[in-house]
Design a protein around this motif. Sequence first.
Motif, PDB file in Angstrom:
ATOM      1  N   UNK A 227       0.865  -1.179   0.000  1.00  0.00           N
ATOM      2  CA  UNK A 227       0.000   0.000   0.000  1.00  0.00           C
ATOM      3  C   UNK A 227       0.906   1.234   0.000  1.00  0.00           C
ATOM      4  N   UNK A 228       0.832   2.018  -1.069  1.00  0.00           N
ATOM      5  CA  UNK A 228       1.658   3.218  -1.183  1.00  0.00           C
ATOM      6  C   UNK A 228       0.941   4.453  -0.666  1.00  0.00           C
ATOM      7  N   UNK A 229      -0.371   4.504  -0.825  1.00  0.00           N
ATOM      8  CA  UNK A 229      -1.160   5.613  -0.297  1.00  0.00           C
ATOM      9  C   UNK A 229      -2.371   5.007   0.405  1.00  0.00           C
ATOM     10  N   UNK A 230      -2.458   5.242   1.694  1.00  0.00           N
ATOM     11  CA  UNK A 230      -3.559   4.700   2.488  1.00  0.00           C
ATOM     12  C   UNK A 230      -4.892   5.255   1.965  1.00  0.00           C
ATOM     13  N   UNK A 231      -5.992   4.523   2.200  1.00  0.00           N
ATOM     14  CA  UNK A 231      -7.297   4.999   1.722  1.00  0.00           C
ATOM     15  C   UNK A 231      -7.662   6.358   2.307  1.00  0.00           C
ATOM     16  N   UNK A 232      -8.129   7.246   1.445  1.00  0.00           N
ATOM     17  CA  UNK A 232      -8.586   8.559   1.920  1.00  0.00           C
ATOM     18  C   UNK A 232      -9.805   8.972   1.115  1.00  0.00           C
ATOM     19  N   UNK A 233     -10.657   9.706   1.761  1.00  0.00           N
ATOM     20  CA  UNK A 233     -11.906  10.160   1.156  1.00  0.00           C
ATOM     21  C   UNK A 233     -11.652  11.457   0.397  1.00  0.00           C
ATOM     22  N   UNK A 234     -12.032  11.487  -0.878  1.00  0.00           N
ATOM     23  CA  UNK A 234     -11.928  12.702  -1.699  1.00  0.00           C
ATOM     24  C   UNK A 234     -13.286  12.914  -2.355  1.00  0.00           C
ATOM     25  N   UNK A 235     -14.110  13.727  -1.746  1.00  0.00           N
ATOM     26  CA  UNK A 235     -15.450  13.958  -2.282  1.00  0.00           C
ATOM     27  C   UNK A 235     -16.278  12.702  -2.176  1.00  0.00           C
ATOM     28  N   UNK A 236     -16.807  12.239  -3.300  1.00  0.00           N
ATOM     29  CA  UNK A 236     -17.637  11.045  -3.302  1.00  0.00           C
ATOM     30  C   UNK A 236     -16.828   9.769  -3.557  1.00  0.00           C
ATOM     31  N   UNK A 237     -15.522   9.879  -3.593  1.00  0.00           N
ATOM     32  CA  UNK A 237     -14.668   8.726  -3.866  1.00  0.00           C
ATOM     33  C   UNK A 237     -13.720   8.464  -2.704  1.00  0.00           C
ATOM     34  N   UNK A 238     -13.405   7.197  -2.497  1.00  0.00           N
ATOM     35  CA  UNK A 238     -12.363   6.799  -1.558  1.00  0.00           C
ATOM     36  C   UNK A 238     -11.251   6.198  -2.414  1.00  0.00           C
ATOM     37  N   UNK A 239     -10.038   6.698  -2.227  1.00  0.00           N
ATOM     38  CA  UNK A 239      -8.938   6.320  -3.122  1.00  0.00           C
ATOM     39  C   UNK A 239      -7.791   5.720  -2.323  1.00  0.00           C
ATOM     40  N   UNK A 240      -7.202   4.657  -2.885  1.00  0.00           N
ATOM     41  CA  UNK A 240      -6.021   4.018  -2.312  1.00  0.00           C
ATOM     42  C   UNK A 240      -5.098   3.650  -3.476  1.00  0.00           C
ATOM     43  N   UNK A 241      -3.792   3.770  -3.269  1.00  0.00           N
ATOM     44  CA  UNK A 241      -2.825   3.393  -4.301  1.00  0.00           C
ATOM     45  C   UNK A 241      -1.993   2.227  -3.779  1.00  0.00           C
ATOM     46  N   UNK A 242      -1.935   1.148  -4.575  1.00  0.00           N
ATOM     47  CA  UNK A 242      -1.091   0.006  -4.238  1.00  0.00           C
ATOM     48  C   UNK A 242      -0.044  -0.161  -5.333  1.00  0.00           C
ATOM     49  N   UNK A 243       1.133  -0.586  -4.923  1.00  0.00           N
ATOM     50  CA  UNK A 243       2.217  -0.804  -5.870  1.00  0.00           C
ATOM     51  C   UNK A 243       2.697  -2.238  -5.797  1.00  0.00           C
ATOM     52  N   UNK A 244       3.423  -2.674  -6.809  1.00  0.00           N
ATOM     53  CA  UNK A 244       3.917  -4.054  -6.806  1.00  0.00           C
ATOM     54  C   UNK A 244       5.046  -4.228  -5.796  1.00  0.00           C
TER      55      UNK A 244
END
Length: 188
Positions: free
Chosen positions: A123-140
């Motif tokens: 997990x490179x970027x933990x889940x965070x709420x941005x408006x109506x979306x929740x975004x998380x970034x995972x890397x290999x």
Amino acid sequence: MVDTRDALSRAQALDLDLVEVAPQADPPVCRIMDYGKFKYERDVKQKEARKKQSRTGLKEIKFRPKIDPHDYATKKGHVTRFLSAGNKVKVTIMFRGREMAHTDLGRKILDRLVVDLGDLAIVEAMPKQEGRNMIMVVGPNKRYLEDQAKQRAREERELAKQAAAAADPVSEEPDAPAPEAAPAADEG
């Protein structure tokens, strides 16, 4: 070492160019060659070098909070494929209407995805709420991918050995001496 004018006249006699290949050397190094061909070969080498560079792209996959188990499995397979190819993946949970009151459902899906991916993802970027979306970034996980590649290479070598052994069977018994030919009886 050849005088510049002499080298230039030789190049012109051969209908070639005098190209400076090492200007930082003392004295500078020049070569008689076709400059167009030299430029072409240099460009081809640069293109090959660019191909070999690893490019990590960012792929995006979108989930909904009330995702069906089969859809979840399919999208998880896409994430796995992207990570195996060396790409980062931006996972987005889209909320609509009243779903905004239950953002914990989206967080549970993201946590489940991380657990399901296991060692493959970091997990490179933990889940965070941005408006109506929740975004998380995972890397290999590079180390995991390298270990998997080594394991596949070992298995392929083993299969190649087995195939070679099957194609060239060696008898288990030691070579028995050939039966001796009986002497021919004289007729006559």
